[in-house]
Design a protein around this motif. Structure first.
Motif, PDB file in Angstrom:
ATOM      1  N   LEU A   1       0.794  -1.226   0.000  1.00 41.37           N
ATOM      2  CA  LEU A   1       0.000   0.000   0.000  1.00 41.37           C
ATOM      3  C   LEU A   1       0.835   1.290   0.000  1.00 41.37           C
ATOM      4  O   LEU A   1       0.564   2.191  -0.800  1.00 41.37           O
ATOM      5  CB  LEU A   1      -0.965  -0.021   1.200  1.00 41.37           C
ATOM      6  N   PRO A   2       1.840   1.422   0.880  1.00 39.82           N
ATOM      7  CA  PRO A   2       2.573   2.697   0.886  1.00 39.82           C
ATOM      8  C   PRO A   2       3.253   3.001  -0.438  1.00 39.82           C
ATOM      9  O   PRO A   2       3.315   4.153  -0.863  1.00 39.82           O
ATOM     10  CB  PRO A   2       3.621   2.514   1.995  1.00 39.82           C
TER      11      PRO A   2
ATOM     12  N   VAL B   1       0.669   4.246  -2.857  1.00 39.45           N
ATOM     13  CA  VAL B   1       0.313   5.632  -2.516  1.00 39.45           C
ATOM     14  C   VAL B   1       1.453   6.574  -2.935  1.00 39.45           C
ATOM     15  O   VAL B   1       1.218   7.670  -3.462  1.00 39.45           O
ATOM     16  CB  VAL B   1       0.010   5.769  -1.009  1.00 39.45           C
TER      17      VAL B   1
ATOM     18  N   SER C   1       1.308   7.128  -6.537  1.00 29.39           N
ATOM     19  CA  SER C   1       0.194   8.021  -6.820  1.00 29.39           C
ATOM     20  C   SER C   1       0.568   9.472  -6.516  1.00 29.39           C
ATOM     21  O   SER C   1       0.236  10.395  -7.253  1.00 29.39           O
ATOM     22  CB  SER C   1      -1.002   7.568  -5.975  1.00 29.39           C
ATOM     23  N   LYS C   2       1.307   9.631  -5.399  1.00 23.98           N
ATOM     24  CA  LYS C   2       1.766  10.976  -5.006  1.00 23.98           C
ATOM     25  C   LYS C   2       2.726  11.536  -6.065  1.00 23.98           C
ATOM     26  O   LYS C   2       2.683  12.725  -6.413  1.00 23.98           O
ATOM     27  CB  LYS C   2       2.475  10.896  -3.646  1.00 23.98           C
TER      28      LYS C   2
ATOM     29  N   GLU D   1     -11.653  -0.377   4.297  1.00 31.06           N
ATOM     30  CA  GLU D   1     -11.352   0.517   3.188  1.00 31.06           C
ATOM     31  C   GLU D   1      -9.950   0.395   2.608  1.00 31.06           C
ATOM     32  O   GLU D   1      -9.551   1.223   1.800  1.00 31.06           O
ATOM     33  CB  GLU D   1     -11.639   1.968   3.584  1.00 31.06           C
ATOM     34  N   ILE D   2      -9.212  -0.642   3.014  1.00 30.91           N
ATOM     35  CA  ILE D   2      -7.845  -0.747   2.479  1.00 30.91           C
ATOM     36  C   ILE D   2      -7.878  -0.956   0.963  1.00 30.91           C
ATOM     37  O   ILE D   2      -7.184  -0.283   0.208  1.00 30.91           O
ATOM     38  CB  ILE D   2      -7.079  -1.890   3.175  1.00 30.91           C
TER      39      ILE D   2
ATOM     40  N   LYS E   1     -10.232  -0.261  -1.117  1.00 31.82           N
ATOM     41  CA  LYS E   1     -10.738   0.957  -1.770  1.00 31.82           C
ATOM     42  C   LYS E   1      -9.637   2.015  -1.855  1.00 31.82           C
ATOM     43  O   LYS E   1      -9.494   2.710  -2.873  1.00 31.82           O
ATOM     44  CB  LYS E   1     -11.952   1.476  -0.977  1.00 31.82           C
ATOM     45  N   ASN E   2      -8.842   2.143  -0.791  1.00 34.87           N
ATOM     46  CA  ASN E   2      -7.757   3.131  -0.796  1.00 34.87           C
ATOM     47  C   ASN E   2      -6.730   2.825  -1.895  1.00 34.87           C
ATOM     48  O   ASN E   2      -6.201   3.732  -2.545  1.00 34.87           O
ATOM     49  CB  ASN E   2      -7.047   3.169   0.563  1.00 34.87           C
TER      50      ASN E   2
ATOM     51  N   ARG F   1      -5.928   7.660  -9.204  1.00 31.58           N
ATOM     52  CA  ARG F   1      -5.254   8.972  -9.210  1.00 31.58           C
ATOM     53  C   ARG F   1      -3.989   8.873 -10.044  1.00 31.58           C
ATOM     54  O   ARG F   1      -3.674   9.766 -10.840  1.00 31.58           O
ATOM     55  CB  ARG F   1      -4.916   9.391  -7.782  1.00 31.58           C
TER      56      ARG F   1
ATOM     57  N   GLY G   1     -14.420   7.995   1.826  1.00 32.01           N
ATOM     58  CA  GLY G   1     -14.114   7.202   3.024  1.00 32.01           C
ATOM     59  C   GLY G   1     -14.975   5.955   3.107  1.00 32.01           C
ATOM     60  O   GLY G   1     -15.249   5.324   2.100  1.00 32.01           O
TER      61      GLY G   1
ATOM     62  N   ALA H   1     -13.991  -8.273  -1.539  1.00 32.11           N
ATOM     63  CA  ALA H   1     -13.812  -9.731  -1.466  1.00 32.11           C
ATOM     64  C   ALA H   1     -15.048 -10.551  -1.832  1.00 32.11           C
ATOM     65  O   ALA H   1     -14.948 -11.494  -2.617  1.00 32.11           O
ATOM     66  CB  ALA H   1     -13.312 -10.112  -0.075  1.00 32.11           C
TER      67      ALA H   1
ATOM     68  N   CYS I   1     -17.642  -9.636  -3.576  1.00 32.80           N
ATOM     69  CA  CYS I   1     -18.237  -9.159  -4.819  1.00 32.80           C
ATOM     70  C   CYS I   1     -17.714  -9.992  -6.005  1.00 32.80           C
ATOM     71  O   CYS I   1     -16.620 -10.545  -5.936  1.00 32.80           O
ATOM     72  CB  CYS I   1     -17.862  -7.687  -4.999  1.00 32.80           C
TER      73      CYS I   1
END
Lengths: 211, 354
Positions: free
Chosen positions: A62-63, A66, A69-70, A105-106, A108-109, A116, A126, A180, A182
């Motif tokens: 994840l980081p 992100v 994305s940043k 929400e992990i 989704k994040n 992005r 959120g 999961a 879905c």
């Protein structure tokens, strides 16, 4: 600098979440008068594709997504004046959230970061978000797509409710879902416009729906 | 064409042909093999799995002599918790629950648990837990542990002192998010040592860490460091490290235990870091996909767990319950599915306990 080298640097900058390199390469691309579509599509976007594949393979987490994305956002900030002048634009607006009753929400994040990174304007509401809040945010931001995530079978129903709310209000938004429990079959059953199993797939899905 | 009664991952009854079941077994094992880069089940294993799934009896079991250790997590909460907490809503005392599990439900081990079942809230009431541990130890014969989830989420805002990594990430504060995870992991390790050493001093035979890594890789590292400290302080304690899922989520992404990045580790890799930390027993987990069939889920779970038992140097007691180990995710897991999954774990994945 050669066009190929600039595009390679743009791609590399995203893959390695190197903000300094992305700023240099983006400025070089502007100086060389590369079209914005090419800068994003053949440079930055290609880097994000690699990030998506590496995330799917659990080589990065994840980081790092992100951070990529940043890095993309840093490039888009430089491109912003040109976009405003009509030389290009963000690909579209997506309202993303975890559906009502669900706080996970992990996933989704990660999807937000990927979108992005791929050049979409993402409105992240959120978690535990009602259908009405989805619609309000979409109206306010002139969105094209609503993306709802659910981790539990008990909250899948909220995805159906979002589709129904869009139909009842005759809103123009496309509804896409993931999470999961879905599945494509579930999305077909509730009349959704799309299903994304992974964070990487969502880019192509949203791209198709907005095109 | 013959059809067999079986289940979906949400417990729904379905009829499937042999061809459909075998196709799902092949797809399930391939999914695990592809994800973790481990061997898929052999043709013989897959045939055996089909035999287990298609057995005409409602309940299946292992042959005499092949029984394995049966232990429990979540303590008395399987009775006293409500249906939102994996329980049956039957109120009773902790002593009664422990004796009931030992004397009526065939538990080979049991554990004492706090209502919240997390490390953090036990800290301020440790004296009460020590008292109860002493009292129940005077009555029970089976090994009696203390059990809790590391549950590092409780250390993040709004429940704890550290910034919530998910919120910080959303604000692009990546370094801050990672620092917050690291600080919470250190705090968790300290609390594990505090709670663990005291409850073992009160007579607990060991400690069961349930759902390790539920808050991601830093949760896993905090737990492993806590286990390491507990092992050093209590060399004879029985320590069970049970996991939260088949893969450790990378919320931090690069945090390490003894030089090993734990994000993305699968059961056959998780067991090695658990061993290194000082665990006596490892509890591998594979989560159930509710949209897939029992055949798909069980084949996938058995593939992960078999690869784990193949390399483990300590016993593996696989987590089997609602939503894990191939068992459907529903409040009262159907007995036909539960027994089939358990049999497959013993006879194909070679687990040492359930």
């Amino acid at each position: 600098m050669a066009k190929e080298q600039i595009l390679a640097d743009l791609k590399k900058a995203i893959e390695t979440w190197d903000i300094k390199l992305v700023q240099e390469a983006t400025n070089a691309a502007i100086n060389e008068k590369l079209p914005i579509g090419e800068i994003i599509g053949d440079g930055l976007g290609k880097g994000m594709e690699v990030v998506g594949v590496r995330f799917d393979k659990a080589e990065i987490f994840l980081p790092q997504v992100v951070a990529a994305s940043k890095t993309m956002e840093a490039a888009l900030k430089i491109l912003e004046p040109l976009m405003a002048a009509g030389e290009g634009a963000l690909k579209g607006t997506v309202v993303m959230a975890t559906v009502e009753g669900d706080i996970h929400e992990i996933g989704k994040n990660v999807c937000c970061a990927m979108l992005r990174g791929a050049g979409f304007n993402v409105i992240d509401l959120g978690c535990d978000v009602t259908a009405q809040d989805f619609l309000d945010a979409a109206d306010e931001n002139e969105a094209q797509v609503l993306g709802g995530s659910a981790l539990m079978t008990t909250t899948l129903e909220a995805q159906r409710e979002l589709v129904e709310a869009v139909k009842e209000t005759e809103s123009p938004y496309k509804c896409i879902f993931g999470g999961a429990p879905c599945s494509q079959a579930w999305c077909d059953e509730i009349g959704a416009d799309g299903y994304s199993e992974t964070a990487n797939e969502i880019i192509e899905l949203v791209g198709k729906l907005i095109a | 064409m013959t059809e067999y009664y079986t289940r979906m991952g949400d417990g729904k009854r379905v009829l499937m042909t042999k061809e459909a079941i075998m196709a799902d077994i092949q797809a399930g094992t391939a999914d695990a093999a592809d994800m973790a880069e481990i061997p898929a089940l052999t043709s013989a294993d897959m045939e055996k799995l089909f035999e287990i799934i298609s057995d005409k009896n409602r309940i299946v079991g292992v042959e005499p002599g092949k029984e394995v250790v049966l232990t429990y997590d979540i303590g008395q909460l399987d009775f006293t918790g409500d249906n939102g907490n994996s329980g049956n809503g039957v109120d009773m005392g902790r002593l009664e629950a422990a004796l009931l599990h030992e004397r009526a439900l065939g538990a080979d081990t049991f554990e004492l648990a706090h209502a919240d079942y997390s490390i953090k809230p036990v800290k301020p009431i440790i004296a009460n837990e020590m008292q109860t541990m002493e009292e129940i130890q005077a009555e029970i014969i089976a090994p009696y542990f203390y059990g809790a989830m590391p549950n590092m989420g409780l250390y993040y805002a709004p429940d704890g002192p550290y910034g919530n990594p998910a919120d910080l990430m959303r604000e692009f504060k990546i370094e801050e998010s990672m620092a917050s995870s690291e600080a919470a992991a250190e705090h968790l390790a300290r609390d594990i040592e505090f709670v663990g050493t005291r409850i073992i001093a009160a007579g607990a035979d060991g400690f069961n860490f349930d759902t390790t890594g539920s808050a991601g890789d830093a949760d896993c590292v905090g737990t492993l460091n806590g286990v390491k400290a507990l092992r050093e302080a209590c060399p004879d304690a029985y320590i069970n490290v049970g996991m939260a899922g088949e893969s450790v989520m990378g919320i931090h992404g690069s945090i390490e235990f003894e030089g090993q990045v734990v994000a993305g580790l699968y059961p056959h890799q998780q067991v090695k870091v658990a061993q290194k930390a000082g665990a006596n027993v490892f509890g591998p987990v594979c989560n159930t996909n509710t949209s897939k069939s029992l055949a798909w889920n069980l084949a996938r779970a058995v593939t992960f767990i078999k690869a784990c038992t193949d390399v483990a140097e300590i016993p593996c007691h696989v987590n089997m319950g609602m939503g894990v180990g191939g068992i459907p995710m529903c409040e009262t897991a159907p007995i036909d599915a539960v027994t089939r999954c358990n049999k497959a774990m013993v006879e194909i994945a070679n687990v040492d306990g359930i």
